[in-house]
Enzyme design. Sequence first.
Site, PDB file in Angstrom:
ATOM      1  N   THR A 169      -8.628   0.904  -9.410  1.00 56.91           N
ATOM      2  CA  THR A 169      -8.183  -0.341  -8.549  1.00 56.91           C
ATOM      3  C   THR A 169      -8.585  -1.474  -9.839  1.00 56.91           C
ATOM      4  O   THR A 169      -9.275  -1.084 -10.681  1.00 56.91           O
ATOM      5  CB  THR A 169      -8.933  -0.707  -7.485  1.00 56.91           C
ATOM      6  OG1 THR A 169      -8.814   0.640  -6.554  1.00 56.91           O
ATOM      7  CG2 THR A 169      -8.467  -2.075  -6.746  1.00 56.91           C
ATOM      8  N   ASP A 215      -7.836   8.288   0.621  1.00 53.91           N
ATOM      9  CA  ASP A 215      -8.224   7.144   1.188  1.00 53.91           C
ATOM     10  C   ASP A 215      -8.364   7.414   2.569  1.00 53.91           C
ATOM     11  O   ASP A 215      -8.560   6.663   3.778  1.00 53.91           O
ATOM     12  CB  ASP A 215      -7.691   5.907   0.676  1.00 53.91           C
ATOM     13  CG  ASP A 215      -8.622   5.247  -0.378  1.00 53.91           C
ATOM     14  OD1 ASP A 215      -9.685   5.749  -0.775  1.00 53.91           O
ATOM     15  OD2 ASP A 215      -8.007   4.202  -0.962  1.00 53.91           O
ATOM     16  N   SER A 250      -7.885   0.951   3.158  1.00 56.39           N
ATOM     17  CA  SER A 250      -8.236   0.411   2.044  1.00 56.39           C
ATOM     18  C   SER A 250      -9.498  -0.236   2.076  1.00 56.39           C
ATOM     19  O   SER A 250      -9.663  -0.490   3.218  1.00 56.39           O
ATOM     20  CB  SER A 250      -7.026  -0.124   1.204  1.00 56.39           C
ATOM     21  OG  SER A 250      -7.601  -0.723   0.302  1.00 56.39           O
ATOM     22  N   SER A 251     -10.110  -0.548   1.283  1.00 57.11           N
ATOM     23  CA  SER A 251     -11.098  -1.600   1.173  1.00 57.11           C
ATOM     24  C   SER A 251     -10.996  -2.816   0.109  1.00 57.11           C
ATOM     25  O   SER A 251     -11.795  -3.592  -0.220  1.00 57.11           O
ATOM     26  CB  SER A 251     -12.547  -0.795   0.306  1.00 57.11           C
ATOM     27  OG  SER A 251     -12.980   0.257   1.051  1.00 57.11           O
ATOM     28  N   ARG A 281       0.828  -1.129   0.060  1.00 57.82           N
ATOM     29  CA  ARG A 281      -0.017   0.026   0.190  1.00 57.82           C
ATOM     30  C   ARG A 281       0.763   1.241   0.028  1.00 57.82           C
ATOM     31  O   ARG A 281       1.625   1.227   0.617  1.00 57.82           O
ATOM     32  CB  ARG A 281      -0.856   0.138   1.217  1.00 57.82           C
ATOM     33  CG  ARG A 281      -1.858   1.179   1.324  1.00 57.82           C
ATOM     34  CD  ARG A 281      -3.135   1.047   0.588  1.00 57.82           C
ATOM     35  NE  ARG A 281      -4.010   1.864   0.935  1.00 57.82           N
ATOM     36  CZ  ARG A 281      -5.046   2.067   0.023  1.00 57.82           C
ATOM     37  NH1 ARG A 281      -5.072   1.734  -1.199  1.00 57.82           N
ATOM     38  NH2 ARG A 281      -5.995   2.724   0.559  1.00 57.82           N
ATOM     39  N   GLY A 292     -13.660   0.933  -5.228  1.00 55.24           N
ATOM     40  CA  GLY A 292     -13.625   1.548  -3.971  1.00 55.24           C
ATOM     41  C   GLY A 292     -14.457   0.823  -2.838  1.00 55.24           C
ATOM     42  O   GLY A 292     -14.074  -0.340  -2.375  1.00 55.24           O
ATOM     43  N   VAL A 346      -4.330   2.871  -8.365  1.00 54.59           N
ATOM     44  CA  VAL A 346      -3.945   4.202  -8.222  1.00 54.59           C
ATOM     45  C   VAL A 346      -4.952   5.071  -7.669  1.00 54.59           C
ATOM     46  O   VAL A 346      -4.992   6.165  -7.793  1.00 54.59           O
ATOM     47  CB  VAL A 346      -3.395   4.809  -9.190  1.00 54.59           C
ATOM     48  CG1 VAL A 346      -2.171   4.275 -10.001  1.00 54.59           C
ATOM     49  CG2 VAL A 346      -4.458   4.619 -10.891  1.00 54.59           C
TER      50      VAL A 346
HETATM   51  N1  GLY Z   1      -8.588   2.995  -3.284  1.00 60.97           N
HETATM   52  C1  GLY Z   1      -9.199   2.092  -3.157  1.00 60.97           C
HETATM   53  C2  GLY Z   1      -9.051   1.345  -1.992  1.00 60.97           C
HETATM   54  O1  GLY Z   1      -7.828   0.993  -1.536  1.00 60.97           O
HETATM   55  O2  GLY Z   1     -10.026   0.921  -1.234  1.00 60.97           O
END
Ligand code: GLY
Length: 575
Positions: free
Chosen positions: A385, A427, A456-457, A110, A478, A404
């Site tokens: 993503t 985020d 992050s998700s 990450r 997302g 990104v």
């Molecule tokens: N940028 C989307 C995530 O990491 O959740």
Amino acid sequence: MLSRSSFILFRLLFSALLGLFILLVSGCSTIKTTQLPTGPTSTEDMVVTASPDATKVGSHILAQGGNAVDAAVAVQFALAVTYPRAGNIGGGGFAVVRWHDGESRTLDFREKASRHASRDMYLDADQNVIPGLSLRGHLASGVPGSVQGMYELHRWKGVLPWQQVIQPAIDLATEGFEITADQAQVFNRYQERFLDINHHDIPLTKKEGWNAGDRLQLPDLAATLERIRDQGPEGFYAGRTAQLITQEMESGGGLIDYEDLKRYQAKWRLPLKGTFHDYSVITMGPPSSGGVALIQMLKGLEQFKLNRYEHNSAPYTHLLVEVEKRAYADRATYMGDPDFAPVPVDYLISDAYIDERMAGIDKEVVTPSSDIKEGNVEVVESVQTTHFSIVDKAGNAVGITTTVNSYFGSKVWVDGAGFFLNNEMDDFSAKPGVPNQFGLLGNEANSIRPEKRMLSSMTPTILEKNGDLFMVVGSPGGSTIITTVLQTILNATVFGMSMQEAVDAKRFHHQWMPDIILHETNTFSDAVMNELKLMNYTFQDRGKIGLCDAIMVHENGVLEGGPDSSRGDDTAIGH
Ligand code: GLY
């Protein structure tokens, strides 16, 4: 030693006998497991990605004797060329790996905040969030992690030389590749934004517009990839590439400097594990919220006999939404980078806590989101993503979700180095209670700190069934990533869908706040919609949700690819 085909024959016979036995003894299982493949199949290996060229690269590396890790590294770099909206070397991601001997690992590459980042960096003098500042331009980027991540992954299990797995991406960037209709449309949509942010043409700008079949060459990116090929991470985090990144940062008031790049480290994290009926779930823990929320929701849903409901019916939708609201409320409060503050993971996925959270669910009455708060968690001290999935012929499995953040990240093109930088800083929670681009709320646990990873998700996940590999799954989207992965798993395990059917099935999403069901076009019949409206639900048609690329291992050992080809250019290839 048994050859793979005799092994598969043996497994087939064994599964048939076992199935017969279970049927005779138990009469009827709560979970359907007899699905037949409807997607692309192979008895050897499988690669599923969002870009046809990247899928070919992964498959080619496997044919050259590479394993799933070699193929994954090659695909990550190929996506950086052929899928620039999300594929990257300027972003980050997570890998979940299960080796054929049962060992599993998760790698965190990450992005993280610059050493110069600060808690209120996106607020104005009145402490209001400045719109767009964390999303577009040089201040939006975190320190990229992808190159370090791929190097770590390859160092662990790669069998082909590093140079060999990067070369296909270099060739694609040098010789160029044909863009698809979907890419042409996306490139055209972003023309103005590319120019607004960069103030000059970049290889993706084209006055006359892009058409399907146009060729895109990326010579600067090829040169950057050559430096990475020849020098490893030093080819990105030091020397010429670092110089180009820092120059770009200085030209636009960004924060990332040489020292930030030099200090970046990918991290092996303990895989997060849970169960759902007969399945073991191996997924990503913090700084992803995905794994915790997924396990919370699966464990919560296990308490309801889901297979009594019709797929995407009103009562089924209602149950999922109730469970989702609770998981996302916890996400907003408790989740962040575990290197900065403890995340009560064990507590959040404990049976007692989940029981307590589920107790408030009424199968017929909607709990308004405003009535749902995060659970009472005892914090114990110890405590756009893209996704691709690969299984090799030895049964090694890799799932990587990489990003990104928004399409083309911050839209900042590193001049001379040929790639976009992420806008992952969005985020973070710029201010408690103010939603980010996905409408997600956050709190202190996800506030900005120097060198902290933003929450992050992303939910790359591997499922085992009775101790064997069963599924590799993940998605972009997302906040909708977690519910996309959840529904794909439920489709296969509860509703007996094949991998392809599970991926193709229509999706919906609820994230606690805002209190609204997002859904794909035609997810619900008119009758179901009316039933849900009578329960006071409100809706928003989001067109498409997620791009899930998954693989299922059937009981006879056949691998079924589930490319999300009805929503994107996603493809699967198996030998
Ligand atoms: N940028 C989307 C995530 O990491 O959740």
